[in-house]
Design an enzyme around this catalytic site. Structure first.
Site, PDB file in Angstrom:
ATOM      1  CB  SER A 196      -0.853   0.033   1.262  1.00  0.00           C
ATOM      2  OG  SER A 196      -1.658  -1.252   1.390  1.00  0.00           O
ATOM      3  NE  ARG A 197       2.072   2.965  -5.250  1.00  0.00           N
ATOM      4  CZ  ARG A 197       1.859   1.923  -5.912  1.00  0.00           C
ATOM      5  NH1 ARG A 197       2.058   0.705  -5.190  1.00  0.00           N
ATOM      6  NH2 ARG A 197       1.541   1.851  -7.156  1.00  0.00           N
ATOM      7  CG  LEU A 198       3.151   3.185   5.052  1.00  0.00           C
ATOM      8  CD1 LEU A 198       2.817   4.488   4.632  1.00  0.00           C
ATOM      9  CD2 LEU A 198       2.198   2.496   6.228  1.00  0.00           C
TER      10      LEU A 198
END
Ligand SMILES: Cc1cc2nc3c(=O)[nH]c(=O)nc-3n(C[C@H](O)[C@H](O)[C@H](O)COP(=O)(O)O)c2cc1C
Length: 220
Positions: A196-198
């Protein structure tokens, strides 16, 4: 027949993937970034990634215009990163004017990016000759006959020079204008893709002395 080129807008917004290969342990990160650099490079080589040692090198010219191209890392030592090139090339001309450079690796299959900022300087002639002599014979000839980055009328003018060197191997010597650069890093950043792009980002910045590095976790 003349081909009419119609440039239609293409969207790539649908290209999307989640990064889930592995996590980064900030706590276990070594004090010396070149140690982690070696681990990540070895991981990429062991994973069989093509051109695992290829890195994008960015330089700036006298007008501060940046340019980038790939080169191959040929040595990683306690000082930094070594690559080889033609000292009359565009990149070398840029480095002559401004030795500040940036490097970037992307090991796609491992979902890892590694960035370096630092200063480039020529390695000794002796070291360059040693590496040049270890290259395959035909590659050595190519380095001699190719005035890298210069405009040429055609490839034939280079190819025509090859037979002379093939029949005179004693003349196949490292040209004065060919050799290595050492990039001594001032910053190294490790990026590990996460869900999730973290993503995980760890930046090492050189402080005070040669051996002390500041470690910071950066927001993705
Ligand atoms: C994967 C890859 C590796 C390359 N490795 C080198 C290299 O180690 N040394 C080099 O001079 N050029 C290498 N090149 C060619 C450079 O990208 C570039 O075309 C050339 O050095 C001229 O750059 P310049 O005109 O900006 O100086 C490589 C290209 C690719 C695609």
């Amino acid at each position: 027949m003349t081909r009419v080129f119609c440039f239609c807008t293409m969207s790539y917004q649908h290209l999307r993937k989640d990064y889930k290969k592995s996590a980064f342990s900030f706590e276990e990160a070594p004090e010396q970034p070149l140690e982690l650099f070696r681990i990540w490079l070895d991981d990429a080589i062991e994973a069989g990634l093509p051109d695992a040692n290829a890195m994008c090198l960015s330089t700036v010219d006298q007008h501060n215009r940046p340019s980038s191209r790939y080169v191959l890392l040929k040595e990683l030592n306690s000082e930094g990163i070594i690559f080889f090139t033609n000292y009359n090339s565009i990149k070398a001309r840029d480095i002559e004017i401004n030795p500040q450079v940036a490097l970037c690796f992307y090991w796609m299959a491992l979902e890892r990016q590694l960035r370096v900022e630092g200063v480039a300087s020529k390695i000794s002639r002796q070291e360059s000759v040693l590496y040049f002599d270890s290259r395959p014979f035909e590659s050595r000839i190519s380095a001699i006959v190719s005035p890298q980055s210069q405009v040429i009328p055609n490839k034939k003018i280079l190819e025509e020079k090859i037979p002379y060197y093939q029949s005179n191997p004693a003349e196949v010597q490292c040209p004065e204008h060919w050799g290595g650069y050492l990039i001594r890093p001032s910053m190294i950043e490790f990026w590990q893709g996460r869900g999730s792009r973290l993503h995980d980002r760890l930046r090492y910045a050189r402080v005070r002395s040669d051996i002390v590095w500041k470690r910071d976790i950066l927001a993705p």
